[in-house]
Scaffold this motif. Structure first.
Motif, PDB file in Angstrom:
ATOM      1  N   LEU A   1       7.015   8.154  -9.616  1.00 53.33           N
ATOM      2  CA  LEU A   1       6.402   8.592 -10.873  1.00 53.33           C
ATOM      3  C   LEU A   1       4.936   8.180 -10.939  1.00 53.33           C
ATOM      4  O   LEU A   1       4.094   8.936 -11.441  1.00 53.33           O
ATOM      5  CB  LEU A   1       7.180   8.050 -12.068  1.00 53.33           C
ATOM      6  CG  LEU A   1       8.564   8.656 -12.277  1.00 53.33           C
ATOM      7  CD1 LEU A   1       9.279   7.972 -13.437  1.00 53.33           C
ATOM      8  CD2 LEU A   1       8.477  10.144 -12.497  1.00 53.33           C
ATOM      9  N   GLN A   2       4.615   6.994 -10.456  1.00 53.05           N
ATOM     10  CA  GLN A   2       3.217   6.566 -10.410  1.00 53.05           C
ATOM     11  C   GLN A   2       2.404   7.455  -9.475  1.00 53.05           C
ATOM     12  O   GLN A   2       1.272   7.830  -9.783  1.00 53.05           O
ATOM     13  CB  GLN A   2       3.113   5.107  -9.950  1.00 53.05           C
ATOM     14  CG  GLN A   2       3.678   4.113 -10.919  1.00 53.05           C
ATOM     15  CD  GLN A   2       3.716   2.711 -10.331  1.00 53.05           C
ATOM     16  OE1 GLN A   2       3.699   2.529  -9.115  1.00 53.05           O
ATOM     17  NE2 GLN A   2       3.783   1.714 -11.200  1.00 53.05           N
ATOM     18  N   TRP A   3       2.979   7.793  -8.338  1.00 50.47           N
ATOM     19  CA  TRP A   3       2.290   8.640  -7.370  1.00 50.47           C
ATOM     20  C   TRP A   3       2.040  10.034  -7.946  1.00 50.47           C
ATOM     21  O   TRP A   3       0.960  10.589  -7.820  1.00 50.47           O
ATOM     22  CB  TRP A   3       3.116   8.725  -6.085  1.00 50.47           C
ATOM     23  CG  TRP A   3       2.440   9.451  -4.971  1.00 50.47           C
ATOM     24  CD1 TRP A   3       2.824  10.622  -4.404  1.00 50.47           C
ATOM     25  CD2 TRP A   3       1.257   9.059  -4.279  1.00 50.47           C
ATOM     26  NE1 TRP A   3       1.959  10.979  -3.411  1.00 50.47           N
ATOM     27  CE2 TRP A   3       0.977  10.031  -3.302  1.00 50.47           C
ATOM     28  CE3 TRP A   3       0.391   7.971  -4.386  1.00 50.47           C
ATOM     29  CZ2 TRP A   3      -0.106   9.961  -2.452  1.00 50.47           C
ATOM     30  CZ3 TRP A   3      -0.695   7.894  -3.535  1.00 50.47           C
ATOM     31  CH2 TRP A   3      -0.933   8.887  -2.582  1.00 50.47           C
ATOM     32  N   THR A   4       3.038  10.577  -8.636  1.00 51.07           N
ATOM     33  CA  THR A   4       2.888  11.891  -9.257  1.00 51.07           C
ATOM     34  C   THR A   4       1.827  11.850 -10.349  1.00 51.07           C
ATOM     35  O   THR A   4       0.993  12.763 -10.460  1.00 51.07           O
ATOM     36  CB  THR A   4       4.237  12.368  -9.818  1.00 51.07           C
ATOM     37  OG1 THR A   4       5.188  12.393  -8.761  1.00 51.07           O
ATOM     38  CG2 THR A   4       4.129  13.748 -10.440  1.00 51.07           C
ATOM     39  N   GLY A   5       1.835  10.799 -11.148  1.00 48.69           N
ATOM     40  CA  GLY A   5       0.826  10.653 -12.195  1.00 48.69           C
ATOM     41  C   GLY A   5      -0.574  10.525 -11.626  1.00 48.69           C
ATOM     42  O   GLY A   5      -1.530  11.120 -12.138  1.00 48.69           O
ATOM     43  N   LEU A   6      -0.717   9.768 -10.550  1.00 42.25           N
ATOM     44  CA  LEU A   6      -2.011   9.605  -9.895  1.00 42.25           C
ATOM     45  C   LEU A   6      -2.511  10.938  -9.351  1.00 42.25           C
ATOM     46  O   LEU A   6      -3.699  11.266  -9.467  1.00 42.25           O
ATOM     47  CB  LEU A   6      -1.903   8.579  -8.767  1.00 42.25           C
ATOM     48  CG  LEU A   6      -3.183   8.228  -8.033  1.00 42.25           C
ATOM     49  CD1 LEU A   6      -4.198   7.628  -8.989  1.00 42.25           C
ATOM     50  CD2 LEU A   6      -2.882   7.259  -6.896  1.00 42.25           C
ATOM     51  N   GLN A   7      -1.619  11.723  -8.781  1.00 42.66           N
ATOM     52  CA  GLN A   7      -2.012  13.051  -8.278  1.00 42.66           C
ATOM     53  C   GLN A   7      -2.436  13.961  -9.425  1.00 42.66           C
ATOM     54  O   GLN A   7      -3.392  14.727  -9.298  1.00 42.66           O
ATOM     55  CB  GLN A   7      -0.862  13.685  -7.503  1.00 42.66           C
ATOM     56  CG  GLN A   7      -0.599  13.016  -6.189  1.00 42.66           C
ATOM     57  CD  GLN A   7       0.581  13.620  -5.458  1.00 42.66           C
ATOM     58  OE1 GLN A   7       1.300  14.456  -5.978  1.00 42.66           O
ATOM     59  NE2 GLN A   7       0.786  13.181  -4.239  1.00 42.66           N
ATOM     60  N   GLY A   8      -1.739  13.888 -10.546  1.00 41.42           N
ATOM     61  CA  GLY A   8      -2.109  14.698 -11.707  1.00 41.42           C
ATOM     62  C   GLY A   8      -3.472  14.322 -12.258  1.00 41.42           C
ATOM     63  O   GLY A   8      -4.283  15.191 -12.594  1.00 41.42           O
ATOM     64  N   ILE A   9      -3.751  13.036 -12.330  1.00 39.37           N
ATOM     65  CA  ILE A   9      -5.062  12.578 -12.790  1.00 39.37           C
ATOM     66  C   ILE A   9      -6.150  13.048 -11.822  1.00 39.37           C
ATOM     67  O   ILE A   9      -7.199  13.529 -12.233  1.00 39.37           O
ATOM     68  CB  ILE A   9      -5.076  11.042 -12.951  1.00 39.37           C
ATOM     69  CG1 ILE A   9      -4.174  10.644 -14.118  1.00 39.37           C
ATOM     70  CG2 ILE A   9      -6.498  10.519 -13.149  1.00 39.37           C
ATOM     71  CD1 ILE A   9      -3.896   9.163 -14.202  1.00 39.37           C
TER      72      ILE A   9
END
Length: 91
Positions: free
Chosen positions: A61-69
């Protein structure tokens, strides 16, 4: 990747035959841009896989959020290039 590049070339053979020689540079620019995009997408996939397989990999979830940002920031940087050559009118 070679098959994809071959398919792109095969499909565009008729376009090159019907296009005046002066306009073919735009087609080559488009094909070159598509190949650069394909290369960057492959590099992204390899880098993402390497990051997620490292011992100190982030939570999914952190990785997905970082990619979205990162994608959001990238979009903001590229927005000015979407209207090059057009008049912008504010009403």
């Amino acid at each position: 990747l070679i098959l994809i590049a071959t398919g792109i070339g095969w499909v565009n053979v008729s376009i090159f035959a019907a296009t005046p020689s002066g306009d073919q540079s735009a087609i080559w620019l488009g094909i070159g841009s598509a190949l650069i995009g394909l290369t960057l997408w492959v590099i992204y996939g390899l880098a993402s896989t390497a990051a997620m397989q490292s011992p100190d990999a982030p939570d999914i979830l952190q990785w997905t959020g970082l990619q979205g940002i990162g994608a959001g920031i990238g979009c903001l940087v590229l927005i000015p290039f979407t209207s090059i050559g057009t008049d912008i009118v504010f009403t």
